[in-house]
Structure formats: C-alpha cells, structure tokens
Design an enzyme around this catalytic site. Sequence first.
Site, PDB file in Angstrom:
ATOM      1  N   ASP A  16      45.904  16.485  -4.340  1.00  0.00           N
ATOM      2  CA  ASP A  16      45.973  17.054  -2.997  1.00  0.00           C
ATOM      3  C   ASP A  16      47.311  16.796  -2.337  1.00  0.00           C
ATOM      4  O   ASP A  16      47.757  17.563  -1.495  1.00  0.00           O
ATOM      5  CB  ASP A  16      44.875  16.443  -2.101  1.00  0.00           C
ATOM      6  N   GLU A  17      47.960  15.669  -2.682  1.00  0.00           N
ATOM      7  CA  GLU A  17      49.237  15.341  -2.062  1.00  0.00           C
ATOM      8  C   GLU A  17      50.382  16.059  -2.747  1.00  0.00           C
ATOM      9  O   GLU A  17      51.536  15.724  -2.572  1.00  0.00           O
ATOM     10  CB  GLU A  17      49.457  13.824  -2.093  1.00  0.00           C
ATOM     11  N   GLY A  18      50.067  17.074  -3.524  1.00  0.00           N
ATOM     12  CA  GLY A  18      51.078  17.853  -4.204  1.00  0.00           C
ATOM     13  C   GLY A  18      51.298  19.186  -3.557  1.00  0.00           C
ATOM     14  O   GLY A  18      51.230  19.322  -2.348  1.00  0.00           O
TER      15      GLY A  18
END
Length: 404
Positions: free
Chosen positions: A182-184
């Site tokens: 998700d932090e991509g």
Amino acid sequence: MRFPKLAFIFMFVGCLVVYLTYVKRHYEYSKTPVSDQLPQYRMDTHKHPTSSQVVSENFQYGIMFDAGSTGTRIHIFKFQMEPNEAPKLAQETFRAIKPGLSAYADDPEKSKEGLLGLLKVAKDTVPETLWSSSPLMLRATAGLRLLPGEKATILLDKVREVFSESLFFYRPDSVSIMDGTDEGSLHGTETPTVGMLDLGGGSTQITFALQDEKTIQTSPIDYVTSFQMFNISHALYSHSYLGLGLMSARLAVLGGFEGQPLAGPQELISPCLASDYSGQWEHAEVLYTVKGQKEGEPIYESCLKKVEKMIYKRVRKTEEVKDIDFYAFSYYYDKAVDLGLIDESKGGSVRVSDYIEGAKKVCNNMSAGGINETPFLCLDLTYISVLLQELDFPPDKELKVCYS
C-alpha cells in the site's frame, strides 16, 4: 512540487484501488446490479438537469488522508467520469498539518482538532450533494506501528469516530495502517514507466512498474504484486523495509534498539555526531541521551562505516531501477531542502551524488569544528546516500524530489 496527475499514480495505491472499484461500479450501473454500499447517480432523460446536477453526474470525488510519522496530509481527488472510459483525474486539492497522529498517542482526543480542520477543507472542496458518495479513507504509515501497546489502535479508533460523523461515505475498514504494498505506487497505462521512493520515519518504500521479466522471476514473491484494473493487468515491484525509515535507521546507527529505553545514565555515543556534541533525542516516545565520539578518524569515514554495517544485506538491489525515472518523497525532500539543493516550495531534481557530496561536506564541517544547528544531518545524509546505492541507484542517477 505539486503533481495532481502523478498523485493518481503514486499516492495511496490501496486507497485508490478500492476507490476506483467504487467509482467503476457506480459508473457501470447499466451493466451490473445497483450496489447498496454507494449511492448511485443516473441521468434522468425526461428532465433538463440543472448545472449543479450536471457537475455531480460528470465528476466523483475521493478523499484520502495520509497519516505519516511527522504530519497528516489530505488529498482530495476529483475524477471526471465519461461513458465507457476509465475515470480521469481532473484535479487534486492538498493540505498538510503537523505534527503526525503519533504525537497524540497519550491524548488521542487532541487529534480531533487537526482532523476536523482537514475535513473542513474536504467539505469546502466537494459539492455537498456528493458528500455521501465520496469515499473517505485514512492510511497510516509504518511510524504508527512503532507506538507501544495499543496506542496506535486507540488513535485509529478516534479517527474512525471523527470520520463516522463527517457525512462522507465511510466504512470502519477505511482507516488502517498500510502494509508495504500500500505504501507503494500505481502504474497507469497512459503514463511513462516511473517509480517511487518514499523515506518515512519508520520505514522506506520502493515501488515501480515492472518491465523486465527477469526482475519478476528473480524477485522474492512478496515483492511482486499483480492486479487488474479496467481489464488491464498491472505488475508492480513494491516493498516496504520496516525499520529502515530515517528515524529508525538513525537510532540503529546510534546503537540503540527500537522501543528499548537506555538503562539509567547510559548514553548513545556515535562517530556520526560532532565530538563536542551532547544532547537528547526522542524517538517513538523514548528519550535518548546522545553524544559525539572523541576525535579520531574523520567523521564522514567513521559514520560511513557505521551506516554500511547497519544496512548490510538489509535491502535488495534491483538493476532495473537504473533505467526508470524515479520520484522521491518525504525525508528525501526534507534533506535536499536542508542542503539547499532544491527550492522548498517547488522541489526539483537531485542526483544520488548530491546526497553523497552533501554528506561529506556536512560531516567534514563538523570535523573542522563548524557550527552545526542540525546535529544529525551528517548521519542522515550519509544514511540516505548509502541506502540509495544499496538499492542499486548509481551516483549519477537523477531523482525528482517532491513534497508529498
């Protein structure tokens, strides 16, 4: 540096995938049963719509909160809806506040003021007729995971309480801590191949759209994500390195351990600090006493050895990154500003070698007894320069550094 359309590519892949699922379902009402989870809008061909109705029917909004370790940011995305086409990002509204949610770990009630202020920005931006159909989400980065006990859970519950009263479309599972994927980022079919680097306080992420089959075959299975959107398959290389965010890495280089206070009068002594420096530093609600090491080997060389030892074999090299345009966010931006490499309001381009040379200059200035108002800058820049090289970015690689 503000990139409304690139925000669609880079920001909040988890949020946007869910959001685009919502709006796609909304827009394809003629093909599928009406969902009872999201209010639907249909064109009434027997009436002449007012101008406000036309606006409502042509656009949808999504509201994303990014809760980082140093601040909370809101991105309000306005999507243009056209028949038989994927939604197009028409506009992004952005605001940011400090400090981050973790600052309210001992008094969650105080976090409400900032959240309500950002929600007011959303209400001023989104037409009131669309509030109930505009998804509202918050994703917290790894920094929140570092809070002891159940403090992170209590903070997120406070967010849910505020969001539930907001009048926007909200579900309890819309508030969570992001995992590494998700932090991509997200690769769009009409966008050149790009990648994203994000350096937070607790973790660091690298994400890019995969082009080389060799990379897919040789990468660990949990580094590669495949999904479909609008009947098109996307492959992402995306990994979050927990514990290698700038603040966590700083602690490790200083010789401390996450969440473990020092016993009694103990101090963290490091060659990455000026020899005459002594002070206190707080990380994840633990206060550390830190001091510089007595003069010996030049500071830069000593610090470099410490950083290289700490990060050894903790990140994976990927040759493909050399041929991809990368955007870098968060502390990459902050430290480039500290060095005077970019304009604080506009961002800019920085080479990996700029961080390397910046580290040498700052560290050598400390060795020469220069005034240093930022005692950790030598350590931080040395770490950033080593991290980028460990990820296989060559010194001449140019990064577009942006405020997120």
